[in-house]
Enzyme design. Sequence first.
Site, PDB file in Angstrom:
ATOM      1  N   GLY A 530      54.566  44.541  55.544  1.00  0.00           N
ATOM      2  CA  GLY A 530      53.797  43.452  54.957  1.00  0.00           C
ATOM      3  C   GLY A 530      52.555  44.046  54.307  1.00  0.00           C
ATOM      4  N   ASP A 536      49.803  54.455  59.283  1.00  0.00           N
ATOM      5  CA  ASP A 536      49.296  55.344  60.324  1.00  0.00           C
ATOM      6  C   ASP A 536      49.888  56.734  60.147  1.00  0.00           C
ATOM      7  OD1 ASP A 536      51.870  55.496  61.922  1.00  0.00           O
ATOM      8  OD2 ASP A 536      51.495  53.334  62.036  1.00  0.00           O
ATOM      9  N   GLU A 616      49.570  45.405  25.373  1.00  0.00           N
ATOM     10  CA  GLU A 616      49.521  45.796  26.793  1.00  0.00           C
ATOM     11  C   GLU A 616      50.499  46.934  27.078  1.00  0.00           C
ATOM     12  OE1 GLU A 616      48.301  41.903  29.451  1.00  0.00           O
ATOM     13  OE2 GLU A 616      50.280  41.914  28.514  1.00  0.00           O
TER      14      GLU A 616
HETATM   15  C1  GLA Z   1      56.452  42.460  52.176  1.00  0.00           C
HETATM   16  C2  GLA Z   1      56.042  43.637  51.321  1.00  0.00           C
HETATM   17  C3  GLA Z   1      56.096  43.240  49.872  1.00  0.00           C
HETATM   18  C4  GLA Z   1      57.498  42.791  49.533  1.00  0.00           C
HETATM   19  C5  GLA Z   1      57.924  41.661  50.431  1.00  0.00           C
HETATM   20  C6  GLA Z   1      59.374  41.316  50.252  1.00  0.00           C
HETATM   21  O1  GLA Z   1      55.507  41.442  52.127  1.00  0.00           O
HETATM   22  O2  GLA Z   1      54.780  44.098  51.669  1.00  0.00           O
HETATM   23  O3  GLA Z   1      55.704  44.313  49.058  1.00  0.00           O
HETATM   24  O4  GLA Z   1      58.374  43.878  49.641  1.00  0.00           O
HETATM   25  O5  GLA Z   1      57.735  41.988  51.802  1.00  0.00           O
HETATM   26  O6  GLA Z   1      59.801  40.310  51.078  1.00  0.00           O
END
Ligand code: GLA
Length: 729
Positions: A530, A536, A616
Site C-alpha cells: 500500500g 525496511d 507534455e
Molecule cells: C496498492 C499499491 C498501489 C497499487 C494498488 C493496486 O495500493 O500501493 O500502487 O498497486 O495497490 O491495488
Amino acid sequence: MAIILDNENKVFTLQTDHSMYQMKADRYGVLLHTWFGKKGTPFDHSYLITYADRGFSGNPYDAENERTYSLDALPQEYSSFGSGDYRASSLKVRYPDGASSCELRYVKHELCQGKYSIPGLPAIYHTSENKAETLIVTLEDTRKHFYVHLYYGVMEDLDIITRSVRIENHSGQPIWLDNILSLCIDFLHGTYDMHTFYGRHTMERNHQRTAVHHGIQSIGSTRGMSSHHYNPFLILSDANTTETSGDCYGFSFLYSGDFIASAEFDTYNQTRILMGIHPDNFHYCLEPGAVFCSPEAAMAYSENGLEQLSHIFHKAYRNNLCRGKYKNTRRPVLLNSWEGVYFDFTGEKLLNMAKDAADMGIELFVMDDGWFGKRDNDVSGLGDWIVNEKKLGCTLGELSDRIHELGLQFGIWFEPECVSEDSELYRTHPDWALKIPGKSPTRSRYQLVLDFSREEVRTYIFNQMCQVLDSARVEYLKWDFNRSISDVYSADLPPERQGEVLHRFVLGLYDMLEKLSERYPDLLIEGCCGGGGRFDAGMLYYTPQIWTSDNTDAIERLTIQYGTSFGYPVSSMGAHVSQCPNEQTGRCTPINTRAIVAMSGSFGYELDVNHMSAEEKETVRRQISLFKAYYDLIQYGEYYRLTDPQKTKDYHCWQFTSPDKGEALLCAVALQIRPNGPGCWTKLRGLIPDAIYLVNGTEYPGDALMHAGIPLPKAKEEYESFQIHITKK
Ligand code: GLA
C-alpha cells in the site's frame, strides 16, 4: 584487524574505519557494554563504569555482599528479564517449570573471518573476507538450560557493525522465548535526542526529533509488517547534533514484521536502546536441541552529524544489502498503469499507453492490479492468479510480445500474500487464510491474509506465479501487500505455537522472495505495501527498490522522501510522475517539479499518457534524457539534505555529489511565492573547497559555494523547481 581480543581480561573491541564498539566479561562473567562511538585506542573502557550502592537495586548472588554491584545500574551488553536489572530487557525466557527469570554469564568467544549470515533471514554481506570479521560471544543462563550466542559482524570499510542473537536450547526440555530482541546498548551518560520516522498510509516516514526523557519512549509495529506508521529505524543523537556536526548513532532493523525500538532514560540518567521483534505477539517454543536466530540489527556511528550517518547506511544498503542484477545496473524508466487507468483497462488500452510510453523514451511498461481472476475492483479475485484473457483480449504472452515489439520491457503486479473471500482459492481453501476459530476475521480493503507460515500455501501461490511468469516475457514484478495482519492464528499449528505465526509468516515471505529471485535472477522486483508500509532493510535484501508511498503529490513527496533518506538510499525509493490535479491531494504542480522529485528516486511515470498533450510528451522526452544523464550522480552519488521540508518556507533543497566530488546536482523546489520577497540562497555541501566549479558557465571556488552559497533563481509560479548542474573545472 577489525576485532581486537584481550583474551586475558576478556575485553572485546570491534573497530571499523571510524567507529569503535567494546564489551567486557567482568569478574562474575557478566558481559558489560563499555563503549560505542568514536574510534580510539582499544583500551579497556570499563574504567568509565562507576559502582555505587543503589537502594532497591539488588545484587547477584555471585557478587556476595558487594552492595555496589547491581545489574540494575551496570551497562549490559544483552539484558535479561528477572536478572535484577529492572530496565526493559532484551531477553525473556520461560522455563519448563514456569519461571521467567534468567541470568546470563560469559562462557566463551570465537573470532571468524568474514561476515556471518543468518539462515532464512536477510543480512548485510561483505564480499571481501579481509574487510569483515565476526565475533561470537557465548553466554549461558545460570540454570544451564540454554546458550545465547551474540553475533557481531564488523565491516570496517562500511563503518557498520551488525548484531544478531542465536539461542540454543541444550536442556533436554522445551523452553519458551517470550522476548528475544536483537540489540541492546546502554549509554552511561549523556542527554540525547531520539529521531523516529512516523506516518500513515499516504504519508510515511515523517522525521520526528524529540528529547529522550525519563521513562521509556518506544515505537514499533504489531501489524505483522514493519508498517506505514513507524519505521524500524532509529537515530540517537546529541541534543546539539545537526546535519553536519555532532555525534549520532543509527540503528536499523533488517526485518519486515512486528518490531519494537525504544530508548529508556533511567533514573540514573543512563540511556538504553533496544531493538528487535515486538514481543506482544511473539512466543516461540524452542524444543530441546533447537535453535532460534533473531533478525539482524545494523548500527552505525557518525561524529559529523546526521548526513554522514545517512551516507553510511546508503552505501551499505546499496552495495552490501541489495542483491541481484539491478544492484548496479541502471533501472529502466517505467510507466505504471495504476493511477492512469486503475482497474479499468483492456489489452488494447494498455497497448495504446505502451505506444505513447515507448515514443517518449519510457523503457518498461508495468501492468498493475486488475489483470487476473475476477478483478475489476478490489472486492474480489485475490488469490486467483490466472490471467483474465477476456479482459486483455489476448494471452499474457501475446500482450507481452506486443509490448516488447514496441521496444519496452514488461512488468506485472502481484499481491501474493492476500486472498479475497470472493475467489476460487478461498472457496476451495478457506482454512488457508489467517482466522481465529469461532471468530469472524477483520477485513481490510475487503481482503484476508493467507497463512504464509504454511509451506503448502506458499508452494501453491508460488506455482501459480511461476505459471504466469513462464507464460510471457516479464522483466519486472511489483510485490504488493495491502493490509495489516489481524486474526493471527494458523490452522496448521498447535495452540502452544500460535505465538510463532507472525514470525513464521515473515520467514515464509522471505522464503518465497528468495525462491523467486533464484528462479528468475534477472527479474527486477519492486516491494510495495500500500505504498511504503513495508519500507525496511529486510525487504531491500530481496527487492532493491520499494514503492515509497501511494501519495504521488510532488510536494508531499518532499517530506516522505526526505524522511526516508535518513536510513535508506535514493535508489531504493520508487517515485513516479503522476497526473495533475494530483489523485491524492488535488494539488497542481508543474510537470518538471514532479519529475525532479521523482528523479530523486527510482524513476517512473504513473498516469494515462494517452491524455498528455504533445508539449507534455516533449517535456517527458527531455526529462528522461536528463535522468539518464544524471543517473550515476543521483543513484550512486552522495545525497545531502540541504533543508528540512517540514520547516522550510521558501525553497526546499537537496543535492547529489559524485563520489569524486567532481560533479553535483542541486535540486530546489519553491514552496511559496512571495511577491517582492527577500532573496534566497542555499549553501552547497560535499565539494572540494579549493577546487573551481562551473555553475551555468560561471566559475566559483568550492569554498564560496559551500560557505556563502549561491542565490536561487526567482520562482515565477508556485512549486516551480530548479535543477542546477555543477561541474568541477
Ligand atoms: C496498492 C499499491 C498501489 C497499487 C494498488 C493496486 O495500493 O500501493 O500502487 O498497486 O495497490 O491495488
